[in-house]
Design a protein around this motif. Structure first.
Motif, PDB file in Angstrom:
ATOM      1  N   VAL A  22      -0.882  29.402  57.916  1.00 62.11           N
ATOM      2  CA  VAL A  22      -0.593  29.498  56.474  1.00 62.11           C
ATOM      3  C   VAL A  22      -1.193  28.341  55.680  1.00 62.11           C
ATOM      4  CG1 VAL A  22       1.543  30.767  56.928  1.00 62.11           C
ATOM      5  CG2 VAL A  22       1.616  28.273  56.695  1.00 62.11           C
ATOM      6  N   LYS A  23      -2.161  27.634  56.241  1.00 60.90           N
ATOM      7  CA  LYS A  23      -2.700  26.432  55.580  1.00 60.90           C
ATOM      8  C   LYS A  23      -3.335  26.735  54.222  1.00 60.90           C
ATOM      9  CE  LYS A  23      -7.045  26.566  58.238  1.00 60.90           C
ATOM     10  NZ  LYS A  23      -7.954  26.872  57.134  1.00 60.90           N
ATOM     11  N   ASP A  24      -3.790  27.969  54.020  1.00 57.74           N
ATOM     12  CA  ASP A  24      -4.430  28.315  52.748  1.00 57.74           C
ATOM     13  C   ASP A  24      -3.500  29.085  51.803  1.00 57.74           C
ATOM     14  OD1 ASP A  24      -6.877  27.171  53.558  1.00 57.74           O
ATOM     15  OD2 ASP A  24      -7.438  29.005  54.617  1.00 57.74           O
ATOM     16  N   GLU A  25      -2.246  29.226  52.197  1.00 57.63           N
ATOM     17  CA  GLU A  25      -1.306  29.995  51.380  1.00 57.63           C
ATOM     18  C   GLU A  25      -0.743  29.127  50.242  1.00 57.63           C
ATOM     19  OE1 GLU A  25      -0.623  33.423  51.953  1.00 57.63           O
ATOM     20  OE2 GLU A  25      -2.419  33.002  53.124  1.00 57.63           O
ATOM     21  N   PRO A  26      -0.310  29.750  49.135  1.00 56.47           N
ATOM     22  CA  PRO A  26       0.161  28.996  47.955  1.00 56.47           C
ATOM     23  C   PRO A  26       1.607  28.526  48.073  1.00 56.47           C
ATOM     24  CG  PRO A  26       0.239  31.324  47.482  1.00 56.47           C
ATOM     25  CD  PRO A  26      -0.351  31.211  48.853  1.00 56.47           C
ATOM     26  N   TYR A  27       1.969  27.919  49.188  1.00 51.78           N
ATOM     27  CA  TYR A  27       3.296  27.327  49.357  1.00 51.78           C
ATOM     28  C   TYR A  27       3.193  26.222  50.398  1.00 51.78           C
ATOM     29  CZ  TYR A  27       3.193  30.946  53.022  1.00 51.78           C
ATOM     30  OH  TYR A  27       2.825  31.761  54.047  1.00 51.78           O
ATOM     31  N   ASP A  28       4.188  25.354  50.415  1.00 51.30           N
ATOM     32  CA  ASP A  28       4.218  24.235  51.353  1.00 51.30           C
ATOM     33  C   ASP A  28       5.155  24.559  52.505  1.00 51.30           C
ATOM     34  OD1 ASP A  28       2.519  22.666  49.743  1.00 51.30           O
ATOM     35  OD2 ASP A  28       4.220  22.029  48.503  1.00 51.30           O
ATOM     36  N   LEU A  29       4.634  24.435  53.751  1.00 49.96           N
ATOM     37  CA  LEU A  29       5.438  24.691  54.943  1.00 49.96           C
ATOM     38  C   LEU A  29       5.847  23.357  55.563  1.00 49.96           C
ATOM     39  CD1 LEU A  29       6.562  26.807  56.941  1.00 49.96           C
ATOM     40  CD2 LEU A  29       4.458  26.516  58.264  1.00 49.96           C
ATOM     41  N   PHE A  30       7.152  23.118  55.621  1.00 53.57           N
ATOM     42  CA  PHE A  30       7.696  21.901  56.218  1.00 53.57           C
ATOM     43  C   PHE A  30       8.322  22.250  57.565  1.00 53.57           C
ATOM     44  CE2 PHE A  30       7.659  21.387  51.665  1.00 53.57           C
ATOM     45  CZ  PHE A  30       7.177  20.100  51.475  1.00 53.57           C
ATOM     46  N   HIS A  31       8.326  21.287  58.479  1.00 53.19           N
ATOM     47  CA  HIS A  31       8.818  21.558  59.832  1.00 53.19           C
ATOM     48  C   HIS A  31       9.852  20.525  60.261  1.00 53.19           C
ATOM     49  CE1 HIS A  31       8.214  20.947  64.354  1.00 53.19           C
ATOM     50  NE2 HIS A  31       9.000  21.998  64.202  1.00 53.19           N
ATOM     51  N   VAL A  32      10.975  21.010  60.801  1.00 48.14           N
ATOM     52  CA  VAL A  32      11.959  20.148  61.460  1.00 48.14           C
ATOM     53  C   VAL A  32      12.307  20.785  62.802  1.00 48.14           C
ATOM     54  CG1 VAL A  32      12.922  19.254  59.301  1.00 48.14           C
ATOM     55  CG2 VAL A  32      13.935  21.300  60.342  1.00 48.14           C
ATOM     56  N   GLU A  33      12.826  19.978  63.724  1.00 49.65           N
ATOM     57  CA  GLU A  33      13.067  20.470  65.085  1.00 49.65           C
ATOM     58  C   GLU A  33      14.537  20.687  65.401  1.00 49.65           C
ATOM     59  OE1 GLU A  33      11.188  17.928  67.896  1.00 49.65           O
ATOM     60  OE2 GLU A  33       9.178  18.193  67.067  1.00 49.65           O
ATOM     61  N   THR A  34      15.447  20.116  64.631  1.00 54.12           N
ATOM     62  CA  THR A  34      16.867  20.193  64.950  1.00 54.12           C
ATOM     63  C   THR A  34      17.674  20.766  63.784  1.00 54.12           C
ATOM     64  OG1 THR A  34      17.387  17.985  64.107  1.00 54.12           O
ATOM     65  CG2 THR A  34      16.612  18.138  66.399  1.00 54.12           C
ATOM     66  N   GLY A  35      18.885  21.212  64.128  1.00 57.55           N
ATOM     67  CA  GLY A  35      19.768  21.724  63.095  1.00 57.55           C
ATOM     68  C   GLY A  35      20.220  20.640  62.134  1.00 57.55           C
ATOM     69  N   ASP A  58      20.247  20.978  69.270  1.00 53.81           N
ATOM     70  CA  ASP A  58      21.599  20.488  69.000  1.00 53.81           C
ATOM     71  C   ASP A  58      22.563  21.558  68.498  1.00 53.81           C
ATOM     72  OD1 ASP A  58      20.157  20.818  66.682  1.00 53.81           O
ATOM     73  OD2 ASP A  58      21.054  19.115  65.643  1.00 53.81           O
ATOM     74  N   THR A  59      22.093  22.768  68.240  1.00 47.44           N
ATOM     75  CA  THR A  59      22.969  23.823  67.722  1.00 47.44           C
ATOM     76  C   THR A  59      22.265  25.167  67.872  1.00 47.44           C
ATOM     77  OG1 THR A  59      24.285  24.539  65.819  1.00 47.44           O
ATOM     78  CG2 THR A  59      22.120  23.597  65.343  1.00 47.44           C
ATOM     79  N   THR A  60      22.747  26.163  67.147  1.00 51.82           N
ATOM     80  CA  THR A  60      22.128  27.495  67.190  1.00 51.82           C
ATOM     81  C   THR A  60      21.701  27.913  65.782  1.00 51.82           C
ATOM     82  OG1 THR A  60      24.218  28.666  66.811  1.00 51.82           O
ATOM     83  CG2 THR A  60      23.630  28.165  69.092  1.00 51.82           C
ATOM     84  N   GLY A  61      20.774  28.854  65.731  1.00 47.18           N
ATOM     85  CA  GLY A  61      20.366  29.377  64.439  1.00 47.18           C
ATOM     86  C   GLY A  61      21.515  30.058  63.722  1.00 47.18           C
ATOM     87  N   GLU A  62      22.419  30.677  64.483  1.00 45.64           N
ATOM     88  CA  GLU A  62      23.574  31.345  63.876  1.00 45.64           C
ATOM     89  C   GLU A  62      24.458  30.343  63.144  1.00 45.64           C
ATOM     90  OE1 GLU A  62      27.243  34.356  65.115  1.00 45.64           O
ATOM     91  OE2 GLU A  62      25.852  33.600  66.643  1.00 45.64           O
ATOM     92  N   GLU A  63      24.661  29.167  63.739  1.00 42.87           N
ATOM     93  CA  GLU A  63      25.498  28.142  63.095  1.00 42.87           C
ATOM     94  C   GLU A  63      24.854  27.668  61.800  1.00 42.87           C
ATOM     95  OE1 GLU A  63      26.996  24.421  61.790  1.00 42.87           O
ATOM     96  OE2 GLU A  63      25.024  24.581  62.734  1.00 42.87           O
ATOM     97  N   ILE A  64      23.541  27.514  61.790  1.00 45.46           N
ATOM     98  CA  ILE A  64      22.844  27.080  60.579  1.00 45.46           C
ATOM     99  C   ILE A  64      22.940  28.161  59.505  1.00 45.46           C
ATOM    100  CG2 ILE A  64      20.623  26.390  59.596  1.00 45.46           C
ATOM    101  CD1 ILE A  64      21.847  24.310  61.400  1.00 45.46           C
ATOM    102  N   LEU A  65      22.803  29.428  59.910  1.00 43.13           N
ATOM    103  CA  LEU A  65      22.931  30.533  58.959  1.00 43.13           C
ATOM    104  C   LEU A  65      24.331  30.552  58.346  1.00 43.13           C
ATOM    105  CD1 LEU A  65      21.869  33.161  57.628  1.00 43.13           C
ATOM    106  CD2 LEU A  65      22.691  34.394  59.655  1.00 43.13           C
ATOM    107  N   ASP A  66      25.359  30.396  59.195  1.00 47.85           N
ATOM    108  CA  ASP A  66      26.739  30.365  58.683  1.00 47.85           C
ATOM    109  C   ASP A  66      26.921  29.214  57.692  1.00 47.85           C
ATOM    110  OD1 ASP A  66      27.435  32.543  60.180  1.00 47.85           O
ATOM    111  OD2 ASP A  66      28.308  31.391  61.821  1.00 47.85           O
ATOM    112  N   TRP A  67      26.314  28.082  57.984  1.00 47.50           N
ATOM    113  CA  TRP A  67      26.420  26.921  57.091  1.00 47.50           C
ATOM    114  C   TRP A  67      25.753  27.212  55.751  1.00 47.50           C
ATOM    115  CZ3 TRP A  67      22.469  23.707  55.151  1.00 47.50           C
ATOM    116  CH2 TRP A  67      22.895  22.539  54.517  1.00 47.50           C
ATOM    117  N   ILE A  68      24.591  27.842  55.786  1.00 50.72           N
ATOM    118  CA  ILE A  68      23.870  28.186  54.548  1.00 50.72           C
ATOM    119  C   ILE A  68      24.680  29.153  53.708  1.00 50.72           C
ATOM    120  CG2 ILE A  68      21.855  29.427  53.639  1.00 50.72           C
ATOM    121  CD1 ILE A  68      20.229  28.249  55.959  1.00 50.72           C
ATOM    122  N   LYS A  69      25.195  30.205  54.347  1.00 51.16           N
ATOM    123  CA  LYS A  69      25.948  31.215  53.610  1.00 51.16           C
ATOM    124  C   LYS A  69      27.304  30.680  53.175  1.00 51.16           C
ATOM    125  CE  LYS A  69      22.714  34.210  53.824  1.00 51.16           C
ATOM    126  NZ  LYS A  69      21.975  34.554  52.586  1.00 51.16           N
ATOM    127  N   GLY A  70      27.936  29.893  54.022  1.00 53.07           N
ATOM    128  CA  GLY A  70      29.241  29.340  53.681  1.00 53.07           C
ATOM    129  C   GLY A  70      29.201  28.407  52.489  1.00 53.07           C
TER     130      GLY A  70
END
Length: 501
Positions: A22-35, A58-70
């Motif tokens: 996505v290097k030429d796409e009109p948005y910025d992609l940031f990367h992190v490795e942990t929840g 350190d966690t699961t994607g489900e926990e991060i999703l619950d945190w976002i929605k919560g």
């Protein structure tokens, strides 16, 4: 400023590959490795889109999703999953995820999916800003910012300052008395009495006395003179709820009062002047009651000057969760409990239930939960019948038809099946039949078509009828504008992809 996309992926090599895609796409992609880093980034940088791996150090994607929605964070979430975890990803869509991508993710699939969701997020943001400009989250006792309620608030504002009679129609539990009180509070009579009578709860032989009053000795037990509701409301507002339950002879006397403004107490001979503003309500269809001979036509036309149709709760999907949270917090405070909100699963269940008892039923259920349980968030296991048997409002089984939130079928890895059952909102059956003219008179003439085609044709026809005005089309279809904008954008993207081929 370019949109921000957050990639939460513990594999650094995959992150480098995706960034290259996505290097030429009109948005910025940031990367992190942990929840932990993901939460910190989301809190400080508010990305428009999160691509979330299911397994993190350190966690699961489900926990991060619950945190976002919560925390009600306004960002879209795409789940990145291995082939063997598709069922899990589908379950996460039930919990609020917007899409999932199956690994290995190809460059075209990644770019198209991200572009689609960023466009959708941008459109929803614009629509929300437009709606917010006119939205009121509450209004004189009403709670709700949905389009149907905004229309009700507008009518109340226009009708309240006048002397015109108002006729409120709505199912039981929709708030007819709240509406009547709002009209009174907005009127020039706000400092005067508001008197409400439920005509369906008063015995027939007492109805005349309740409205017009009586003099001492008018009947057995009448030991003193008594003012009726009409005189009690003098200078203010008289609200007659369930008017269609009033017997015909009493309707005749009420009509005379409305015509002359004078009342004669039961057993008396002297007429009294009563200056009242009349507001009536019913949960029945008054025209059907007239046809059945149970409601006087002349009385109907006398009181039916300004009609207000209160929407059922199932037509106010945007307000269901808002109302539930309000009641939970209210009763938690009253009863000394610790509830502060709802789990994402409960929110989904509440949206899926049809609410035949409307706001009153929702209010009682939330009271039940608070009284009988403890916790900070209402969980699905705490819901009483019949909600404990309701499935969350989302996809139900991991079949091709469930991927309603997948990117356009031109690049999808599953079949291009679309289903109304998996969308957030569905069109009323009457609307579908009216706009698509489906012949259902006989089996030999019935043309079976995929529901997604019917839905697409219906929405496009509505937009055409409204001369391209999507907001008006959404109101006509009884859908939220964001839903119509999103579907319109998805179809346009699909068409562009087909043309480019």
């Amino acid at each position: 400023m370019d949109p921000k996309v957050l990639l939460v992926e513990d594999s650094n090599s995959l992150a480098i590959l995706y960034k290259q895609y996505v290097k030429d796409e009109p948005y910025d992609l940031f990367h992190v490795e942990t929840g932990k880093d993901a939460k910190r980034f989301i809190e400080h940088h508010a990305p428009q889109l999160v691509i979330l791996d299911l397994k993190l150090p350190d966690t699961t994607g489900e926990e991060i999703l619950d945190w976002i929605k919560g925390n009600e964070i306004p960002t879209s979430v795409i789940i990145a999953t291995a082939h063997g975890s598709v069922n899990t990803a589908v379950n996460l869509i039930q919990k609020g995820a917007d899409d999932f991508l199956e690994k290995p993710i190809t460059a075209d699939r990644l770019k198209t999916s991200v572009a689609l969701h960023l466009k959708r997020t941008k459109l929803e943001s614009l629509v929300n800003k437009l709606e917010t400009k006119f939205d009121r989250p509450n209004f004189h006792g009403f709670i709700g910012s949905s389009l149907p309620m905004q229309a009700v608030y507008k009518i109340i504002e226009s009708a309240a300052p006048t002397t015109a009679s108002v006729f409120i129609n709505g199912e039981s539990g929709t708030g007819k008395e709240v509406c009547a009180e709002a009209l009174h509070k907005q009127s020039k009579r706000a400092e005067k009495p508001f008197v409400a009578l439920n005509c369906g709860a008063i015995p027939r032989d007492l109805m005349e006395s309740e409205i017009f009053g009586h003099v001492k000795g008018a009947f057995t037990g009448a030991t003193t003179d008594r003012k009726g509701a009409a005189m009690q409301a003098h200078g203010g507002t008289l609200f007659l709820d369930e008017l269609c339950e009033m017997e015909l002879e009493m309707q005749k006397k009420l009509l005379r009062f409305l015509q002359t403004g004078s009342v004669t107490p039961l057993g008396g001979s002297k007429e009294l002047r009563a200056d009242v503003r009349i507001i009536c309500a019913t949960n029945k269809d008054p025209l059907k009651e007239i046809e059945a001979g149970r409601f006087r036509e002349d009385l109907y036309y006398r009181v039916h000057v300004i009609p207000i149709e209160l929407p059922a709760l199932r037509e106010r999907d945007k307000d269901i969760v808002t109302l539930a949270k309000h009641f939970v917090k209210l009763y938690s405070k009253q009863d000394g409990k610790g509830f502060t909100g709802l789990s994402t699963e409960v929110e989904s269940i509440l949206k899926a239930y049809p609410w035949p008892g409307n706001v009153r039923q929702l209010q009682n259920i939330m009271r039940n939960v608070v009284v009988l349980n403890d916790g900070t968030k209402v969980e699905a296991s705490q819901l009483p019948p019949p909600l404990n048997a309701v499935k969350p409002a989302a996809v139900a089984t991991p079949s091709p038809a469930v991927i309603a939130k997948q990117p356009p079928p031109a690049i999808a890895e599953t079949s291009p099946t679309k289903s109304l059952a998996s969308t957030e909102e569905t069109l009323p059956v009457e609307t579908l039949q009216a706009l698509t003219s489906v012949n259902t008179e006989g089996a030999d003439t019935f043309a079976v078509r995929p529901m997604w085609q019917v839905e697409k044709e219906t929405i496009q026809n509505a937009i055409k009828v409204c001369e391209g005005n999507v907001l008006n089309a959404a109101v006509m279809l009884e859908l939220s504008p964001s839903t119509v904008y999103r579907k319109k954008q998805q179809w346009e993207t699909e068409d562009d992809l087909q043309v480019s081929k």
